[in-house]
Design a protein around this motif. Structure first.
Motif, PDB file in Angstrom:
ATOM      1  N   TYR A  35      47.867  41.248  49.127  1.00  0.00           N
ATOM      2  CA  TYR A  35      47.946  41.728  47.748  1.00  0.00           C
ATOM      3  C   TYR A  35      46.676  42.484  47.373  1.00  0.00           C
ATOM      4  CZ  TYR A  35      49.226  41.305  42.755  1.00  0.00           C
ATOM      5  OH  TYR A  35      49.567  41.549  41.449  1.00  0.00           O
ATOM      6  N   PHE A  43      52.679  39.118  41.089  1.00  0.00           N
ATOM      7  CA  PHE A  43      52.292  38.533  42.377  1.00  0.00           C
ATOM      8  C   PHE A  43      53.487  37.884  43.078  1.00  0.00           C
ATOM      9  CE2 PHE A  43      50.579  34.997  44.943  1.00  0.00           C
ATOM     10  CZ  PHE A  43      49.796  35.732  45.821  1.00  0.00           C
ATOM     11  N   ARG A  55      38.202  38.204  42.348  1.00  0.00           N
ATOM     12  CA  ARG A  55      39.278  37.224  42.194  1.00  0.00           C
ATOM     13  C   ARG A  55      38.768  35.804  42.412  1.00  0.00           C
ATOM     14  NH1 ARG A  55      42.549  34.196  45.271  1.00  0.00           N
ATOM     15  NH2 ARG A  55      41.184  34.640  47.028  1.00  0.00           N
ATOM     16  N   VAL A  67      47.754  36.508  49.550  1.00  0.00           N
ATOM     17  CA  VAL A  67      46.710  36.906  48.602  1.00  0.00           C
ATOM     18  C   VAL A  67      45.896  38.071  49.153  1.00  0.00           C
ATOM     19  CG1 VAL A  67      44.569  36.173  47.497  1.00  0.00           C
ATOM     20  CG2 VAL A  67      46.528  34.638  47.516  1.00  0.00           C
ATOM     21  N   MET A 121      48.082  33.069  43.009  1.00  0.00           N
ATOM     22  CA  MET A 121      47.235  34.241  43.208  1.00  0.00           C
ATOM     23  C   MET A 121      45.745  33.918  43.112  1.00  0.00           C
ATOM     24  SD  MET A 121      47.439  36.726  39.882  1.00  0.00           S
ATOM     25  CE  MET A 121      45.933  37.552  40.380  1.00  0.00           C
ATOM     26  N   ASN A 140      38.806  41.087  45.940  1.00  0.00           N
ATOM     27  CA  ASN A 140      38.984  39.690  46.324  1.00  0.00           C
ATOM     28  C   ASN A 140      37.790  38.831  45.885  1.00  0.00           C
ATOM     29  OD1 ASN A 140      40.439  37.552  47.963  1.00  0.00           O
ATOM     30  ND2 ASN A 140      38.383  37.504  48.853  1.00  0.00           N
TER      31      ASN A 140
END
Lengths: 217, 217
Positions: free
Chosen positions: A162, A137, B175, A159, B189, B172
């Motif tokens: 990514y 990252f 995440r 983020v 991250m 996401n």
DNA sequence: GTCTATAAATAGATAGAC
DNA sequence: GTCTATCTATTTATAGAC
């Protein structure tokens, strides 16, 4: 791949059973997850037996950890090298993307494995594993920052960028593997996509997402 | 949610244990996968015992199937409704994206569950489950085709576009759940991203990806 | 290095009382 | 509808022969 440098070398390719275990484990963990795979399954796939797994690895979890770490080290190296290239950020970025796709080709177990790790919130991951994830990252963030500093990229949440690049690549690679199952190829969503088309699409998508000026052809 | 219409209704909110089982199962399957969850875990999370699971559901697999089907039906409805709106394709698309993000909010177990199903190639999925997945993809394809026919979108591979939109949203959301674990929020991250920023980013990314003319601000 | 046999723990599923 | 107790099969891991 696991380092073989620490073990004795013998002549005449005498079957590296440790590597066989590693590969079988990687394939199976990728396809069915940590809990979906038995030690017996791995042993059978490597044409060995349970006991040999424990001869080479301390435990099921230790074996899994080696597979994940090997994968993360490879991606970390890829990202760091891409970010260190003496090129503009868009070149660094497309190199990173092409590298990811190529890596998914060389280590087909990588995308589903990483997808699952993220989906599960990496509960099995110790501090050093998280450090490896951080490396990737951070390198990605460097590429983005450099592109923004040079005016090539617009400002975006790191983020989210990514996720926007990693997500489609991982998802599509996993989709490809799923398509390989019998009776799947007929379905439109499992249609085959050429490698070259995939790379082009992903690179275009990333540049369109980040580009500061009007979209490029 | 599972249909409650087939069962008798009683007065004074007498605890719907079936719904409790369903919710507990959805949360746990999402977090740890089919093989990572025991019937006992589900029972405990629902503050019941094993036997009650089997009173309400035929088997562990049947329970899992209901969770997945419920999720796919919801996404299918969302996609079909978006594609049926009397609006231009870009509006349909942003509605679909906003709906997905909202759905991930309402059913937090949905993103990891779907991510895992794709990662594993949906080995537990029977024909009718695949039909549900097909519904979503077909509706998405309709939006794309309409946008291309009207000159709003450029021609792109439907599968790759699908991955490019679904991938980041699912990744996401997963995440976010992973970030909720202790000691994770400090890592960059796992930084929190506001709901509104997420939606805007995803919609912009999709339009930048597909837009036929120069990029929009 | 490779194997068979087995220990010890766990998990899916059921019986039957209340 | 809800529970305890239990059956049965599977699974991680180890002991020890070759």
């Amino acid at each position: 791949m696991p380092s073989t440098s620490t073990r004795r070398r013998r002549r005449l390719t005498p079957r590296d059973s440790r590597a066989d275990v590693f590969t079988a484990a990687a394939e199976l963990f990728s396809a069915r997850g940590f809990d979906g795979v038995g030690i017996d399954d791995i042993a059978h796939a490597a044409r060995l037996n349970k006991a040999m797994i424990y001869y080479h690895f301390d435990s099921k979890r230790a074996l899994y950890r080696e597979v994940v770490h090997d994968m993360l080290r490879a991606v970390g190296t890829l990202a760091t090298e891409a970010a260190s290239r003496p090129d503009p950020a868009d070149v660094q970025l497309t190199a990173f993307i092409a590298g990811l796709i190529q890596m998914a080709d060389e280590r087909p177990w990588f995308p589903p494995l990483m997808l699952r790790e993220i989906a599960e919130g990496a509960p099995r991951l110790e501090p050093d594993t998280l450090a490896l994830m951080k490396t990737v990252f951070t390198a990605f963030g460097r590429i983005l920052a450099e592109g923004q500093a040079s005016g090539l990229f617009r400002p975006v949440n790191t983020v989210l960028a990514y996720m926007s690049i990693l997500g489609p690549i991982l998802l599509n690679a996993a989709r490809e593997r799923a398509a390989a199952r019998p009776g799947r190829l007929e379905l439109p969503m499992f249609a085959e996509v050429p490698h070259s088309e995939l790379t082009t699409h992903m690179q275009q998508a990333a540049l369109r997402l980040l580009s500061a000026q009007e979209s490029r052809p």
